[in-house]
Design an enzyme around this catalytic site. Structure first.
Site, PDB file in Angstrom:
ATOM      1  N   CYS A 240      57.217  38.512  41.158  1.00 24.40           N
ATOM      2  CA  CYS A 240      57.207  39.609  42.124  1.00 24.40           C
ATOM      3  C   CYS A 240      58.510  40.398  42.087  1.00 24.40           C
ATOM      4  CB  CYS A 240      56.950  39.046  43.523  1.00 24.40           C
ATOM      5  SG  CYS A 240      57.047  40.318  44.792  1.00 24.40           S
TER       6      CYS A 240
ATOM      7  N   TYR B  11      67.795  36.071  47.295  1.00 25.17           N
ATOM      8  CA  TYR B  11      67.063  34.804  47.185  1.00 25.17           C
ATOM      9  C   TYR B  11      68.034  33.622  47.106  1.00 25.17           C
ATOM     10  CZ  TYR B  11      62.133  36.013  46.901  1.00 25.17           C
ATOM     11  OH  TYR B  11      60.853  36.386  47.217  1.00 25.17           O
TER      12      TYR B  11
ATOM     13  N   TYR C  15      44.361  45.642  37.770  1.00 28.96           N
ATOM     14  CA  TYR C  15      45.533  46.001  38.585  1.00 28.96           C
ATOM     15  C   TYR C  15      46.652  46.620  37.728  1.00 28.96           C
ATOM     16  CZ  TYR C  15      44.453  43.245  42.918  1.00 28.96           C
ATOM     17  OH  TYR C  15      43.934  42.755  44.088  1.00 28.96           O
ATOM     18  N   ILE C  16      47.090  45.873  36.713  1.00 32.33           N
ATOM     19  CA  ILE C  16      48.310  46.287  36.004  1.00 32.33           C
ATOM     20  C   ILE C  16      48.047  47.530  35.158  1.00 32.33           C
ATOM     21  CG2 ILE C  16      49.996  45.557  34.252  1.00 32.33           C
ATOM     22  CD1 ILE C  16      49.818  42.728  35.469  1.00 32.33           C
TER      23      ILE C  16
ATOM     24  N   CYS D 252      55.733  43.064  41.536  1.00 38.63           N
ATOM     25  CA  CYS D 252      55.616  43.956  42.704  1.00 38.63           C
ATOM     26  C   CYS D 252      56.800  44.893  42.889  1.00 38.63           C
ATOM     27  CB  CYS D 252      55.492  43.141  43.995  1.00 38.63           C
ATOM     28  SG  CYS D 252      54.637  41.594  43.877  1.00 38.63           S
TER      29      CYS D 252
ATOM     30  N   GLU E   9      41.941  57.499  60.853  1.00 41.44           N
ATOM     31  CA  GLU E   9      41.042  57.563  62.018  1.00 41.44           C
ATOM     32  C   GLU E   9      39.569  57.548  61.589  1.00 41.44           C
ATOM     33  OE1 GLU E   9      41.017  61.265  64.334  1.00 41.44           O
ATOM     34  OE2 GLU E   9      41.923  62.284  62.617  1.00 41.44           O
TER      35      GLU E   9
ATOM     36  N   LYS F 284      57.510  47.422  39.912  1.00 40.97           N
ATOM     37  CA  LYS F 284      56.295  48.247  39.835  1.00 40.97           C
ATOM     38  C   LYS F 284      56.238  49.248  40.991  1.00 40.97           C
ATOM     39  CE  LYS F 284      53.137  47.353  42.240  1.00 40.97           C
ATOM     40  NZ  LYS F 284      52.147  46.315  42.118  1.00 40.97           N
TER      41      LYS F 284
ATOM     42  N   GLU G 125      47.864  50.520  37.565  1.00 43.14           N
ATOM     43  CA  GLU G 125      49.143  50.798  38.244  1.00 43.14           C
ATOM     44  C   GLU G 125      50.178  51.333  37.259  1.00 43.14           C
ATOM     45  OE1 GLU G 125      50.260  47.166  40.243  1.00 43.14           O
ATOM     46  OE2 GLU G 125      49.057  47.677  42.011  1.00 43.14           O
TER      47      GLU G 125
ATOM     48  N   ALA H 121      62.452  22.274  34.461  1.00 43.23           N
ATOM     49  CA  ALA H 121      62.019  20.999  35.046  1.00 43.23           C
ATOM     50  C   ALA H 121      60.850  20.439  34.238  1.00 43.23           C
ATOM     51  CB  ALA H 121      61.592  21.218  36.486  1.00 43.23           C
TER      52      ALA H 121
ATOM     53  N   HIS I  80      44.998  60.954  65.783  1.00 41.28           N
ATOM     54  CA  HIS I  80      44.624  62.252  65.225  1.00 41.28           C
ATOM     55  C   HIS I  80      45.862  63.113  65.014  1.00 41.28           C
ATOM     56  CE1 HIS I  80      41.821  65.427  64.272  1.00 41.28           C
ATOM     57  NE2 HIS I  80      42.520  66.229  65.056  1.00 41.28           N
TER      58      HIS I  80
HETATM   59  P1  NDP Z   1      43.213  41.928  36.081  1.00 43.00           P
HETATM   60  O1  NDP Z   1      42.410  40.701  36.115  1.00 43.00           O
HETATM   61  O2  NDP Z   1      43.386  42.725  37.316  1.00 43.00           O
HETATM   62  O3  NDP Z   1      42.623  42.910  34.983  1.00 43.00           O
HETATM   63  C1  NDP Z   1      42.461  42.513  33.655  1.00 43.00           C
HETATM   64  C2  NDP Z   1      41.772  43.634  32.908  1.00 43.00           C
HETATM   65  O4  NDP Z   1      41.769  43.330  31.520  1.00 43.00           O
HETATM   66  C3  NDP Z   1      40.315  43.819  33.330  1.00 43.00           C
HETATM   67  O5  NDP Z   1      40.011  45.191  33.323  1.00 43.00           O
HETATM   68  C4  NDP Z   1      39.561  43.071  32.241  1.00 43.00           C
HETATM   69  O6  NDP Z   1      38.285  43.599  32.000  1.00 43.00           O
HETATM   70  C5  NDP Z   1      40.439  43.348  31.048  1.00 43.00           C
HETATM   71  N1  NDP Z   1      40.349  42.330  30.009  1.00 43.00           N
HETATM   72  C6  NDP Z   1      40.492  41.003  30.142  1.00 43.00           C
HETATM   73  N2  NDP Z   1      40.390  40.397  28.939  1.00 43.00           N
HETATM   74  C7  NDP Z   1      40.165  41.379  28.033  1.00 43.00           C
HETATM   75  C8  NDP Z   1      39.966  41.389  26.643  1.00 43.00           C
HETATM   76  N3  NDP Z   1      39.949  40.270  25.937  1.00 43.00           N
HETATM   77  N4  NDP Z   1      39.759  42.583  26.046  1.00 43.00           N
HETATM   78  C9  NDP Z   1      39.745  43.727  26.764  1.00 43.00           C
HETATM   79  N5  NDP Z   1      39.952  43.779  28.093  1.00 43.00           N
HETATM   80  C10 NDP Z   1      40.150  42.610  28.715  1.00 43.00           C
HETATM   81  O7  NDP Z   1      44.603  41.487  35.441  1.00 43.00           O
HETATM   82  P2  NDP Z   1      46.030  42.150  35.441  1.00 43.00           P
HETATM   83  O8  NDP Z   1      46.681  41.648  34.225  1.00 43.00           O
HETATM   84  O9  NDP Z   1      45.935  43.611  35.676  1.00 43.00           O
HETATM   85  O10 NDP Z   1      46.705  41.492  36.715  1.00 43.00           O
HETATM   86  C11 NDP Z   1      46.685  40.070  36.862  1.00 43.00           C
HETATM   87  C12 NDP Z   1      46.632  39.683  38.308  1.00 43.00           C
HETATM   88  O11 NDP Z   1      47.894  39.897  38.899  1.00 43.00           O
HETATM   89  C13 NDP Z   1      45.670  40.507  39.165  1.00 43.00           C
HETATM   90  O12 NDP Z   1      44.356  40.045  39.072  1.00 43.00           O
HETATM   91  C14 NDP Z   1      46.257  40.332  40.530  1.00 43.00           C
HETATM   92  O13 NDP Z   1      45.820  39.105  41.055  1.00 43.00           O
HETATM   93  C15 NDP Z   1      47.753  40.268  40.253  1.00 43.00           C
HETATM   94  N6  NDP Z   1      48.382  41.578  40.476  1.00 43.00           N
HETATM   95  C16 NDP Z   1      48.406  42.087  41.735  1.00 43.00           C
HETATM   96  C17 NDP Z   1      48.964  43.320  41.981  1.00 43.00           C
HETATM   97  C18 NDP Z   1      48.937  43.875  43.371  1.00 43.00           C
HETATM   98  O14 NDP Z   1      48.769  43.118  44.317  1.00 43.00           O
HETATM   99  N7  NDP Z   1      49.065  45.189  43.552  1.00 43.00           N
HETATM  100  C19 NDP Z   1      49.568  44.112  40.930  1.00 43.00           C
HETATM  101  C20 NDP Z   1      49.489  43.490  39.624  1.00 43.00           C
HETATM  102  C21 NDP Z   1      48.918  42.270  39.422  1.00 43.00           C
HETATM  103  P3  NDP Z   1      37.029  43.165  32.908  1.00 43.00           P
HETATM  104  O15 NDP Z   1      37.243  43.831  34.218  1.00 43.00           O
HETATM  105  O16 NDP Z   1      35.875  43.700  32.161  1.00 43.00           O
HETATM  106  O17 NDP Z   1      37.069  41.679  32.982  1.00 43.00           O
END
Ligand code: NDP
Length: 496
Positions: free
Chosen positions: A79, A135, A218-219, A84, A486, A87, A222, A151, A481
């Protein structure tokens, strides 16, 4: 930056001079605290100094127990260092370009502007370093002994601290908490080693001119969105029809349809990446399945999910059960199949979100060392979460598809509207809001928002849902408002 922000990073953070780590294991076996016993006894050894580990260690010492925390890299985990925090800084930076354009509609004449990545990345690194120090200060003040090294479990009660592969300290402990987090993974394709991972982006000295982003989660959304807004020519390649495929289908569809109104990121959907190849002219060639032309870019980013950091720390040797993708299996008390070994955060097979890890760390420490032995249950089905894509997505509770799968009779309320702020700015993009309500009990099962401020808006609705809010209670709530939020308390006519 306010104290509130530091509270998000780890509660009760105070600004103070940055203390060094209390204890540094060195390959010579020297110890900063002058204690010369080779084997030391603790009530708890925490492995991993990210969100979950630090929170658990800090809370545990409040109950008078002796705690050591072992971290091999920087404190703060994903994070703070590669997630986080940097990002969100990039997301803020990325929002100014659009804000400068919008300002013209409000009477501002905006002069020439430019963006310097080198300044942003230097400021980001300084902020991350400041948080690393905070931290360290939190742990110091809590009397947690922080030890730098790797560890490795020797048995169920013994943790070796290694530096450069050599054991420099041996910690005997009653309980062990695994909080080692996760790491980005590349997809299993030829040439995958050519792809950057999200960690790479946070260390870039200069921005590439063009970037191919693989993934639609997500990543990908973003970082793809932020870098595009900062001037990188981004092409996002996703194997699915819509971005954020695990989200409510209408939410995914709305994001996918409106993303180009917010950024110049190009989307290639329904397409698998077959292989990556080094371009002899420089950069990377991304080969796609089917008859798609390959994408040429200066770099490629794999944003295809994360894997738990569970290898090489002696878990299997100690008999700890992992699932098929290496996540530590835990029960509702965060306990593994080995009764004195626990795990929290992204290394487990649950939700990989910082606030969830914080909640789990706190619940673990209170239940194991506090006066009340019952573990506070984390409401995993009502975790509000935001994706800082452009537009932003906020979601809490069930999707429509999940609600139906679980057998709920559902009433759906949706609204698409142009928020007031967009009108003078001359932007046509619309926000989307959706409520999923159990038709029999009137319980609000899901709240979903796509649009500016979705994350900020959703937090309060997360509280309401945790308290078991009904649609009638949302209807009885007076709106503010004029705000976009709202709309969530004024939707009266069901869509279906
Ligand atoms: P996600 O699980 O969100 O997304 C992974 C993406 O990669 C999906 O679109 C998936 O497709 C695709 N994918 C997976 N494997 C393959 C492959 N072999 N070939 C092509 N595409 C593939 O993972 P992220 O890495 O974006 O993030 C990991 C986790 O970290 C998130 O799930 C979330 O829990 C956390 N996170 C949270 C954030 C926040 O709170 N704002 C920000 C960033 C990360 P498909 O959908 O078809 O499976």
């Amino acid at each position: 930056m306010s104290g509130t922000y530091e509270d998000i990073v780890d509660g009760h953070a105070r600004r103070s001079p940055l203390p060094p780590l209390r204890s540094r294991a060195t390959s010579g076996g020297a110890k900063a605290n002058g204690d010369d016993a080779m084997s030391e006894r603790y009530d708890l050894v925490v492995i991993g100094g990210g969100s979950g580990g630090v929170r658990a260690a800090r809370i545990a010492t409040q109950f008078g127990v002796k705690v050591a925390l072992v971290e091999e890299a920087r404190l703060g985990g994903t994070c703070v260092n590669v997630g986080c925090v940097p990002k969100k800084i990039f997301t803020y930076a990325a929002s100014y370009g659009a804000a400068l354009k919008d300002a013209r509609g409000y009477g501002w004449s905006v002069g020439e502007s430019s963006f310097e990545w080198s300044e942003l990345i230097a400021a980001t690194h300084a902020e991350v370093a400041r948080l690393n120090g905070i931290y360290a200060g939190i742990l110091e003040r809590a009397n947690v002994e922080t030890i730098q090294g790797r560890a490795v479990l020797q048995d169920r009660n013994t943790v070796a601290v290694q530096v450069d592969g050599e054991t420099v300290r041996t910690l005997e402990t009653e309980k062990i908490l695994i909080a080692t987090g996760g790491r980005p993974v590349r997809p299993p394709i030829d040439g995958k080693e050519l792809a950057w991972i999200s960690d790479t982006i946070f260390e870039l000295e200069s921005l590439p001119e063009s970037l191919a982003v693989i993934g639609g989660g997500y990543i990908a959304t973003e970082l793809g969105g932020a870098l595009s807004a900062l001037g990188v020519d981004v092409t996002l390649i996703h194997r699915g029809e819509h971005l954020l495929s695990g989200f409510d289908k209408e939410v995914s569809a709305h994001l996918t349809e409106t993303i180009d109104e917010h950024s110049s990121m190009k989307l290639i959907l329904n397409t698998n990446v077959r292989a990556l190849e080094k371009d002899p002219k420089g950069g990377v060639i991304v080969h796609l399945d089917g008859d798609h032309e390959p994408v040429r870019a200066e770099a490629a980013l794999a944003a295809t999910g994360r894997a738990p950091n569970s290898a090489g720390i002696g878990l299997e040797e100690a008999g700890v059960k992992l699932n098929s993708w290496g996540a530590v299996c835990v029960d509702e008390d965060h306990r593994t199949n080995v009764p004195n070994i626990f795990a929290v955060g992204d290394v487990t097979d649950r939700l990989a979100l910082t606030p969830v890890a914080l909640g789990e760390g706190m619940a673990f420490a209170k239940a194991q060392f506090g006066p009340d032995e019952s573990t506070r249950q984390i409401p995993y089905s009502i975790v509000p979460t935001a994706v800082f894509s452009k537009p932003e997505v906020g979601t809490c509770g069930l999707t429509e598809e999940q609600a139906i799968d679980k057998g709920h009779p559902v009433t759906i309320f949706t609204s698409r509207f142009r928020p007031m702020k967009n009108i003078l700015a001359g932007r046509s993009d619309k926000m989307f809001m959706k409520l999923i309500v159990d038709s029999e009990s009137d319980l609000v099962l899901g709240v979903h928002i796509v649009g500016e401020g979705a994350g900020e808006m959703l937090q309060g609705f997360g509280v309401a849902m945790t308290c078991g809010a009904t649609k009638a209670e949302l209807d009885a709530t007076i709106g503010i408002h004029p705000t976009a939020a709202e709309e969530l308390v004024t939707m009266r006519t069901p869509t279906r």
